[in-house]
Design an enzyme around this catalytic site. Sequence first.
Site, PDB file in Angstrom:
ATOM      1  CG  ASP A  43      -2.228  -0.726   1.021  1.00  0.00           C
ATOM      2  OD1 ASP A  43      -2.648  -0.862  -0.151  1.00  0.00           O
ATOM      3  OD2 ASP A  43      -2.828  -1.157   2.019  1.00  0.00           O
ATOM      4  NE  ARG A  88      -1.049   1.944   3.949  1.00  0.00           N
ATOM      5  CZ  ARG A  88      -1.514   2.997   3.277  1.00  0.00           C
ATOM      6  NH1 ARG A  88      -2.805   3.261   3.273  1.00  0.00           N
ATOM      7  NH2 ARG A  88      -0.697   3.786   2.609  1.00  0.00           N
ATOM      8  NE  ARG A  98      -8.335   2.301   7.470  1.00  0.00           N
ATOM      9  CZ  ARG A  98      -7.674   2.069   6.338  1.00  0.00           C
ATOM     10  NH1 ARG A  98      -6.547   2.688   6.094  1.00  0.00           N
ATOM     11  NH2 ARG A  98      -8.128   1.184   5.470  1.00  0.00           N
ATOM     12  CG  HIS A 111      -8.242   7.281   4.219  1.00  0.00           C
ATOM     13  ND1 HIS A 111      -7.483   6.424   3.454  1.00  0.00           N
ATOM     14  CD2 HIS A 111      -7.738   7.208   5.481  1.00  0.00           C
ATOM     15  CE1 HIS A 111      -6.562   5.855   4.217  1.00  0.00           C
ATOM     16  NE2 HIS A 111      -6.690   6.311   5.452  1.00  0.00           N
ATOM     17  CB  CYS A 163      -5.071   7.233  -2.583  1.00  0.00           C
ATOM     18  SG  CYS A 163      -6.755   7.208  -1.975  1.00  0.00           S
TER      19      CYS A 163
HETATM   20  N1  ARG Z   1      -5.304   0.052   0.894  1.00  0.00           N
HETATM   21  C1  ARG Z   1      -5.073   1.342   1.449  1.00  0.00           C
HETATM   22  C2  ARG Z   1      -5.649   1.410   2.848  1.00  0.00           C
HETATM   23  O1  ARG Z   1      -6.704   0.898   3.065  1.00  0.00           O
HETATM   24  C3  ARG Z   1      -5.658   2.399   0.578  1.00  0.00           C
HETATM   25  C4  ARG Z   1      -5.327   3.791   1.032  1.00  0.00           C
HETATM   26  C5  ARG Z   1      -5.945   4.841   0.196  1.00  0.00           C
HETATM   27  N2  ARG Z   1      -5.438   6.119   0.515  1.00  0.00           N
HETATM   28  C6  ARG Z   1      -6.147   7.231   0.671  1.00  0.00           C
HETATM   29  N3  ARG Z   1      -5.525   8.363   0.812  1.00  0.00           N
HETATM   30  N4  ARG Z   1      -7.457   7.209   0.739  1.00  0.00           N
HETATM   31  O2  ARG Z   1      -5.058   1.978   3.738  1.00  0.00           O
END
Ligand code: ARG
Length: 288
Positions: free
Chosen positions: A78, A103, A148, A177, A275
């Site tokens: 990612d 991550r 998040r 997000h 992203c």
């Molecule tokens: N697979 C990543 C996650 O879930 C995607 C992140 C996408 N980034 C963003 N800025 N929305 O963390």
Amino acid sequence: MTITAPSTRATDRIATAMTVLMCRPTHFTVNYRINPWMDPDCPTDTGRAVTQWEHLRETYRGLGFDVREIAPIAGLPDMVFAANGGLVIDDVAYTANFHFPQRQPEGPAYGAWFASAGLTVHWAQFVNEGEGDFLPIGDVILAGHGFRTDTASHDEAARVFGREVVPLRLVRPEFYHLDTALAVLDRRPGHEHVAYLPGAFSAASLAELRRRFPDAIEVSEADAAVFGLNAVCDGLHVVTAAAATGFHAQLRDHGYTPIGVDLTELLLGGGGAKCCTLELRSVPGKEF
Ligand code: ARG
């Protein structure tokens, strides 16, 4: 006959070339699931992801952007989603501190890049996912939470940058997000303009958005579902999903020039144009 004037003339929009940080998706795949878009059983094509990403990078270069790159790290699929790598305003970087363990190593990797670029690095104590949830506009920072980013980091970011942070609660798991549910179009103080999906926010946060941005573009579910809002705007051009055609028409009506890009392979990871793009609002030796 009634003539409906567009709400804003194109001449009101001013392009300012940006400096951005990107990460080539050399190691992109989907081998875990941390958002509803990701399905480890669905095969991904890393070569196709790289081709789409290179097209995005060339689109930025065509707009005169200064594109910096951070080296991708094997085992961090990612890492291509550079927006999550931190929040940079002027010469200050506030690092990401990722919610999911998969991550977490990205935080130090991006932080080391910020330090090597000469930025003053503030290492986050609280969980946050960088520009995925922090979007500066005018004199404030819009800040997502609910999936998040921890609200404790909103306070931390307010202290680091000395700016008001406006919390916005996200309520739909597929728009996890802030940058999947809201796009900053005009960030100039006094000219602030955004687009968003109303249904992605709690009632109180939607009321706050409507109060702050009464002339905002409200996009359709269909355009948000193809990640149209995951967009990068230089003040005039809006780099967004090619499939978000209704949003493109709304943008034109407001004086912007939409530029559609195909990032469908990266959408398998739950990401789009924004992203893949971390804004560097100032880096030493370069004024803008
Ligand atoms: N697979 C990543 C996650 O879930 C995607 C992140 C996408 N980034 C963003 N800025 N929305 O963390």
